[in-house]
Design a protein around this motif. Structure first.
Motif, PDB file in Angstrom:
ATOM      1  N   ASP A   6       0.853  -1.188   0.000  1.00  0.00           N
ATOM      2  CA  ASP A   6       0.000   0.000   0.000  1.00  0.00           C
ATOM      3  C   ASP A   6       0.888   1.238   0.000  1.00  0.00           C
ATOM      4  OD1 ASP A   6      -2.276  -1.490   0.089  1.00  0.00           O
ATOM      5  OD2 ASP A   6      -2.405  -1.500   2.280  1.00  0.00           O
ATOM      6  N   LEU A   7       0.337   2.340  -0.534  1.00  0.00           N
ATOM      7  CA  LEU A   7       1.121   3.582  -0.605  1.00  0.00           C
ATOM      8  C   LEU A   7       1.667   4.022   0.757  1.00  0.00           C
ATOM      9  CD1 LEU A   7      -0.713   5.809  -3.255  1.00  0.00           C
ATOM     10  CD2 LEU A   7       1.475   4.659  -3.465  1.00  0.00           C
ATOM     11  N   MET A 186       2.055  15.943  -8.521  1.00  0.00           N
ATOM     12  CA  MET A 186       1.383  16.999  -7.752  1.00  0.00           C
ATOM     13  C   MET A 186       0.813  18.108  -8.641  1.00  0.00           C
ATOM     14  SD  MET A 186       1.604  15.695  -4.782  1.00  0.00           S
ATOM     15  CE  MET A 186       1.423  16.737  -3.336  1.00  0.00           C
ATOM     16  N   LYS A 187       1.026  17.985  -9.955  1.00  0.00           N
ATOM     17  CA  LYS A 187       0.369  18.938 -10.873  1.00  0.00           C
ATOM     18  C   LYS A 187      -1.137  18.682 -10.901  1.00  0.00           C
ATOM     19  CE  LYS A 187       4.283  19.822 -13.943  1.00  0.00           C
ATOM     20  NZ  LYS A 187       4.853  19.683 -15.275  1.00  0.00           N
ATOM     21  N   HIS A 188      -1.538  17.462 -10.551  1.00  0.00           N
ATOM     22  CA  HIS A 188      -2.975  17.151 -10.489  1.00  0.00           C
ATOM     23  C   HIS A 188      -3.647  18.076  -9.489  1.00  0.00           C
ATOM     24  CE1 HIS A 188      -3.061  13.601 -12.986  1.00  0.00           C
ATOM     25  NE2 HIS A 188      -2.170  12.951 -12.249  1.00  0.00           N
ATOM     26  N   ASP A 189      -4.876  18.464  -9.769  1.00  0.00           N
ATOM     27  CA  ASP A 189      -5.657  19.276  -8.855  1.00  0.00           C
ATOM     28  C   ASP A 189      -7.039  18.647  -8.731  1.00  0.00           C
ATOM     29  OD1 ASP A 189      -6.510  21.237  -7.196  1.00  0.00           O
ATOM     30  OD2 ASP A 189      -6.644  22.826  -8.708  1.00  0.00           O
ATOM     31  N   PRO A 190      -7.441  18.133  -7.546  1.00  0.00           N
ATOM     32  CA  PRO A 190      -6.702  18.103  -6.290  1.00  0.00           C
ATOM     33  C   PRO A 190      -5.469  17.189  -6.356  1.00  0.00           C
ATOM     34  CG  PRO A 190      -8.944  17.176  -6.049  1.00  0.00           C
ATOM     35  CD  PRO A 190      -8.763  17.501  -7.457  1.00  0.00           C
ATOM     36  N   ALA A 191      -4.587  17.377  -5.389  1.00  0.00           N
ATOM     37  CA  ALA A 191      -3.339  16.599  -5.355  1.00  0.00           C
ATOM     38  C   ALA A 191      -3.633  15.133  -5.025  1.00  0.00           C
ATOM     39  CB  ALA A 191      -2.403  17.192  -4.309  1.00  0.00           C
ATOM     40  N   ALA A 216      13.502   2.245 -10.948  1.00  0.00           N
ATOM     41  CA  ALA A 216      12.475   1.189 -10.908  1.00  0.00           C
ATOM     42  C   ALA A 216      11.553   1.366  -9.707  1.00  0.00           C
ATOM     43  CB  ALA A 216      13.135  -0.184 -10.875  1.00  0.00           C
ATOM     44  N   GLU A 217      12.146   1.650  -8.541  1.00  0.00           N
ATOM     45  CA  GLU A 217      11.336   1.817  -7.321  1.00  0.00           C
ATOM     46  C   GLU A 217      10.403   3.018  -7.433  1.00  0.00           C
ATOM     47  OE1 GLU A 217      13.169   1.698  -3.413  1.00  0.00           O
ATOM     48  OE2 GLU A 217      14.753   0.407  -4.197  1.00  0.00           O
ATOM     49  N   VAL A 218      10.964   4.131  -7.890  1.00  0.00           N
ATOM     50  CA  VAL A 218      10.173   5.368  -7.948  1.00  0.00           C
ATOM     51  C   VAL A 218       9.120   5.276  -9.059  1.00  0.00           C
ATOM     52  CG1 VAL A 218      10.273   7.862  -8.318  1.00  0.00           C
ATOM     53  CG2 VAL A 218      11.992   6.755  -6.888  1.00  0.00           C
ATOM     54  N   ASP A 219       9.486   4.709 -10.197  1.00  0.00           N
ATOM     55  CA  ASP A 219       8.517   4.569 -11.299  1.00  0.00           C
ATOM     56  C   ASP A 219       7.325   3.706 -10.884  1.00  0.00           C
ATOM     57  OD1 ASP A 219      10.007   6.196 -12.932  1.00  0.00           O
ATOM     58  OD2 ASP A 219      10.937   4.574 -14.084  1.00  0.00           O
ATOM     59  N   ALA A 220       7.608   2.627 -10.139  1.00  0.00           N
ATOM     60  CA  ALA A 220       6.519   1.751  -9.673  1.00  0.00           C
ATOM     61  C   ALA A 220       5.590   2.528  -8.733  1.00  0.00           C
ATOM     62  CB  ALA A 220       7.105   0.538  -8.954  1.00  0.00           C
ATOM     63  N   LEU A 221       6.194   3.376  -7.907  1.00  0.00           N
ATOM     64  CA  LEU A 221       5.403   4.197  -6.980  1.00  0.00           C
ATOM     65  C   LEU A 221       4.535   5.197  -7.752  1.00  0.00           C
ATOM     66  CD1 LEU A 221       4.698   5.287  -4.157  1.00  0.00           C
ATOM     67  CD2 LEU A 221       6.822   6.595  -4.207  1.00  0.00           C
ATOM     68  N   GLU A 226      -0.719   7.169  -9.797  1.00  0.00           N
ATOM     69  CA  GLU A 226      -1.547   7.550 -10.951  1.00  0.00           C
ATOM     70  C   GLU A 226      -2.759   6.617 -11.094  1.00  0.00           C
ATOM     71  OE1 GLU A 226      -1.437  10.239 -12.471  1.00  0.00           O
ATOM     72  OE2 GLU A 226       0.610  10.941 -12.797  1.00  0.00           O
ATOM     73  N   LYS A 227      -2.542   5.324 -10.838  1.00  0.00           N
ATOM     74  CA  LYS A 227      -3.641   4.345 -10.949  1.00  0.00           C
ATOM     75  C   LYS A 227      -4.722   4.658  -9.912  1.00  0.00           C
ATOM     76  CE  LYS A 227      -4.490  -0.681 -10.679  1.00  0.00           C
ATOM     77  NZ  LYS A 227      -5.232  -0.741  -9.395  1.00  0.00           N
ATOM     78  N   GLU A 228      -4.278   4.920  -8.661  1.00  0.00           N
ATOM     79  CA  GLU A 228      -5.246   5.216  -7.599  1.00  0.00           C
ATOM     80  C   GLU A 228      -5.961   6.539  -7.866  1.00  0.00           C
ATOM     81  OE1 GLU A 228      -3.848   4.765  -3.594  1.00  0.00           O
ATOM     82  OE2 GLU A 228      -3.325   2.645  -3.893  1.00  0.00           O
ATOM     83  N   TYR A 229      -5.213   7.487  -8.446  1.00  0.00           N
ATOM     84  CA  TYR A 229      -5.830   8.788  -8.754  1.00  0.00           C
ATOM     85  C   TYR A 229      -6.942   8.605  -9.787  1.00  0.00           C
ATOM     86  CZ  TYR A 229      -6.082  13.881  -9.238  1.00  0.00           C
ATOM     87  OH  TYR A 229      -6.497  15.187  -9.223  1.00  0.00           O
TER      88      TYR A 229
END
Length: 383
Positions: A6-7, A186-191, A216-221, A226-229
């Motif tokens: 989980d995040l 974080m460009k998404h609004d809401p964040a 690899a770690e950061v890209d997976a995160l 993005e998927k949850e958003y």
């Protein structure tokens, strides 16, 4: 089968990265891998990486060792400098203890004099950082990078080739691209996530010794965020804050907490741990690797530069791209360059960008948390 975490769990792992790396640094040392410690974003990591050394940011963000530091240093000195020196002289920082060499830089007067004392009990290589980003400064900085390379070659009896430097540049650029992709969520609004969680990853990733593993770690995160958003998991609509000013981390994370506990959300960090250190890549096509490194590092928009247009350029871009509602500047007590430059930042934010600005002066103690909450709450309410 890979377990998908989980995040919140992933964010906590990054938050714990610094502590976990205390063990890793000893393991690396036991294997005979050289450790090069540094304090500043201007440190050209790729030169040390090219010879197979592990590089690490040294402890400097807690008030724990300041009383000891004040036996040698003045009380009215920037807490970051006192903390750095305190951790060094008490041997309470495993990264410092295991470092074969500490790379200092002449960013500010307090730091460069402190490094003189530090050099009495540790191998310190001091890089002379120019005060300006003119061509003359670039020549000096390029010569300093070459001098650093030659120092490492002599000290460790190795040869550092330009191809090895090119490989290190590619590794670090890949990490920067992934971290940039992360903070751009974080460009998404809401964040999509809290600014505190974004910071955990940005700060935690600086303590990862295996730089090749970062993308690899950061890209997976990022993919997971993005998927949850897309599934509608996001933060509430809140005033969007940009944090700028002195380095944030450790004790000064209290400012991020104060913003987010009082109804705001930090959508972008201009500081050293944020966009400032990741925004620009080293030019991989430049045939002169030393020129490529010198240009990339010297272009960092720190308040020690005079004039300092690159800081305003980056901040202006972040304000626009992240739809920022207000700017909070963190000033450490007795940090003269940032404190003096704060008027220029306020004028730029208020007049050029037309949004509110507040500066908060703080140190590494927890004594001002109530006052911070009061001031920041009033600022966010005004937004």
């Amino acid at each position: 089968m890979e377990v998908i975490k989980d995040l919140p769990e992933v964010f906590e792992e990054f938050a714990e990265q610094r502590k976990n790396s205390f063990l890793t640094v000893k393991e690396l040392k036991d294997k005979g891998i050289p450790i090069v410690g540094a304090y500043c974003t201007y440190f050209p990591q790729e030169i040390a990486m090219a010879m197979g050394a592990a590089t690490v940011g040294l402890c400097s963000t807690s008030d724990e060792t300041i009383p000891v530091a004040e036996r040698d240093l003045p009380k009215n000195l920037c807490p970051l400098i006192k903390s750095s020196y305190g951790f060094a002289i008490t041997d309470k920082c495993p990264f410092f203890y295991f470092s074969d060499v500490v790379v200092g830089e002449t960013t500010c007067d307090g730091k460069k004099k402190m490094y003189e004392y530090m050099a009495e009990f540790k191998d310190v290589f001091l890089m002379e950082l120019p005060n300006s980003q003119r061509e003359e400064g670039l020549k000096l900085w390029k010569s300093e990078i070459i001098r650093f390379k030659e120092y490492l070659e002599n000290k460790f009896d190795v040869e550092i080739t330009e191809d090895q430097i090119r490989d290190a540049i590619k590794v670090n650029n890949a990490g920067r691209r992934s971290l940039k992709r992360l903070y751009e969520v974080m460009k998404h609004d809401p964040a999509p996530i809290k600014g505190q969680d974004l910071f955990k990853v940005l700060y935690g990733s600086t303590f990862k010794f295996d730089r090749k593993a970062i993308p690899a770690e950061v890209d997976a995160l990022v993919d997971k965020i993005e998927k949850e958003y897309a599934e509608g998991i996001m933060q509430e609509e809140k005033p969007r804050i940009l944090v700028t000013g002195c380095p944030v981390g450790g004790a000064t994370e209290k400012v991020i907490k104060a913003i987010e506990d009082n109804g705001g959300i930090v959508v972008t960090y201009e500081n050293c741990t944020g966009a400032k250190s990741i925004d620009k890549l080293v030019d991989e096509d430049n045939p002169d690797v030393y020129d490529a490194l010198a240009r990339r590092y010297l272009n960092i928009g720190c308040s020690v530069m005079t004039p300092n247009p690159n800081r305003l350029e980056l901040m202006g871009r972040l304000i626009d791209e992240y739809q920022v509602d207000g700017v909070v500047e963190v000033l450490l007590q007795a940090c003269h360059t940032y404190s003096v430059e704060s008027k220029g930042i306020r004028d730029f934010v208020n007049e050029k960008k037309g949004i509110p600005y507040i500066s908060v002066e703080t140190d590494y103690s927890q004594a001002d948390i109530g006052q911070l909450n009061t001031r920041i709450a009033a600022f966010i309410e005004m937004l």
